[in-house]
Design a protein around this motif. Structure first.
Motif, PDB file in Angstrom:
ATOM      1  N   TYR A  32       0.858  -1.227   0.071  1.00 34.83           N
ATOM      2  CA  TYR A  32      -0.025  -0.050   0.051  1.00 34.83           C
ATOM      3  C   TYR A  32       0.782   1.077  -0.057  1.00 34.83           C
ATOM      4  N   GLU A  33       0.767   2.090  -0.820  1.00 35.25           N
ATOM      5  CA  GLU A  33       1.393   3.519  -0.935  1.00 35.25           C
ATOM      6  C   GLU A  33       0.339   4.569  -1.049  1.00 35.25           C
ATOM      7  N   ARG A  34       0.604   5.710   0.063  1.00 33.72           N
ATOM      8  CA  ARG A  34      -0.192   6.741   0.057  1.00 33.72           C
ATOM      9  C   ARG A  34      -1.694   6.357   0.301  1.00 33.72           C
ATOM     10  N   VAL A  35      -1.961   5.344   1.121  1.00 33.76           N
ATOM     11  CA  VAL A  35      -3.311   5.136   1.584  1.00 33.76           C
ATOM     12  C   VAL A  35      -3.693   5.646   2.993  1.00 33.76           C
ATOM     13  N   CYS A  55       1.722   5.922   4.275  1.00 35.55           N
ATOM     14  CA  CYS A  55       0.487   5.682   4.672  1.00 35.55           C
ATOM     15  C   CYS A  55       0.066   6.565   5.945  1.00 35.55           C
ATOM     16  N   VAL A  56      -1.342   6.672   6.087  1.00 38.23           N
ATOM     17  CA  VAL A  56      -1.861   7.469   7.180  1.00 38.23           C
ATOM     18  C   VAL A  56      -2.704   6.594   8.043  1.00 38.23           C
ATOM     19  N   PHE A  57      -2.728   6.395   9.166  1.00 42.97           N
ATOM     20  CA  PHE A  57      -3.562   5.377  10.251  1.00 42.97           C
ATOM     21  C   PHE A  57      -4.445   6.158  11.147  1.00 42.97           C
ATOM     22  N   ARG A  58      -5.498   6.336  11.075  1.00 41.86           N
ATOM     23  CA  ARG A  58      -6.311   6.970  12.153  1.00 41.86           C
ATOM     24  C   ARG A  58      -7.227   6.021  12.902  1.00 41.86           C
TER      25      ARG A  58
END
Length: 206
Positions: A32-35, A55-58
Motif C-alpha cells: 500500500y502506498e499513500r493510503v 500511509c496514514v493510519f487514524r
C-alpha cells in the motif's frame, strides 16, 4: 499532531480504506502506498513482507497483531492502539506516532530510525535489538520499559523518563543524564562509565 522528523510533511494520501473489519486478516505480501486507513480493525491481523509506504493510519486497532519483516515507512499513526502487538524485524523508518496507545507492545529487531515518538506513553513496552537512530523520544514516558541492545545514537532524549527502565547494551551516547530521568534504571558497566563521563566525572580503574 507530533512533528515529523526534520519537518517532513504528512503524506498526501490518494485513496482511503474506512471502517473495514480486518480482524485476523493475513496481510502478508500486500503493498500500500499513500493510503489512508481510517477506523480499521486489524486486531490479531498478521503480516510478513507487507509494505505500507507514506500511509496514514487514524483510529486503527492493531491489538494483538503480529508483523514480521514488514515495512511501515514514512507513515503517520494517529490515535492508534497497539495493545499486545508484536513487530519482529520490521522497518518503521521515519514514521510518526501521535496520541497512540502502546500497552504491552513488543518489538524485536528491525529499524525504527528517525521515528517520531515525542511524549509517547511507552511504559512497560519492549524494544530489543532495535535501531532507533535519531528517533525522537523527547518527553517520552519509558518507565519500566525494556530497551536492550538498542541503537539510540543521535536520538532526541530530552526529558525522557527512563525510571526503572532496562537499558543494558543500548547506545546511550546521546543521553544527557542531567535532562533525563534515570531513577532506578538498569545499565551495564560500560554504560555506567559513559554516563559518569557525561556528568563530568573522571573514571579510573584504580
Amino acid at each position: 499532531m507530533a512533528d515529523r522528523k526534520h519537518g517532513a510533511p504528512v503524506p498526501e494520501t490518494h485513496s482511503t480504506i474506512r471502517s473495514e473489519d480486518w480482524d485476523s486478516e493475513d496481510l502478508s505480501g500486500r503493498r500500500y502506498e499513500r493510503v489512508a486507513f481510517v477506523d480499521v480493525d486489524m486486531t490479531e491481523a498478521t503480516s510478513r513482507g507487507a509494505t505500507f509506504h507514506e500511509c496514514v493510519f487514524r483510529d486503527v486497532r492493531f491489538n494483538a497483531s503480529v508483523h514480521s519483516d514488514s515495512a511501515f515507512t514514512n507513515c503517520v499513526f494517529k490515535r492508534c492502539v497497539f495493545f499486545d502487538a508484536t513487530f519482529t524485524g520490521c522497518k518503521l523508518v521515519g514514521s510518526v506516532f501521535d496520541d497512540c496507545s502502546f500497552n504491552l507492545l513488543k518489538v524485536e529487531g528491525g529499524d525504527w530510525s528517525f521515528a517520531g515518538l515525542p511524549g509517547a506513553d511507552l511504559r512497560g513496552v519492549t524494544f530489543r535489538e532495535v535501531r532507533l537512530r535519531e528517533a525522537d523520544l523527547t518527553k517520552a514516558r519509558c518507565e519500566g520499559a525494556v530497551l536492550q541492545n538498542a541503537d539510540l545514537s543521535g536520538a532526541s532524549l530530552h526529558s525522557t523518563d527512563f525510571t526503572r527502565a532496562d537499558l543494558r547494551g543500548s547506545d546511550l551516547s546521546a543521553l544527557d543524564p542531567l535532562v533525563a530521568k534515570l531513577k532506578d534504571a538498569v545499565v551495564d558497566v560500560r554504560q555506567a562509565v559513559t554516563l559518569a563521563m557525561a556528568l563530568g566525572l573522571e573514571v579510573r580503574s584504580d
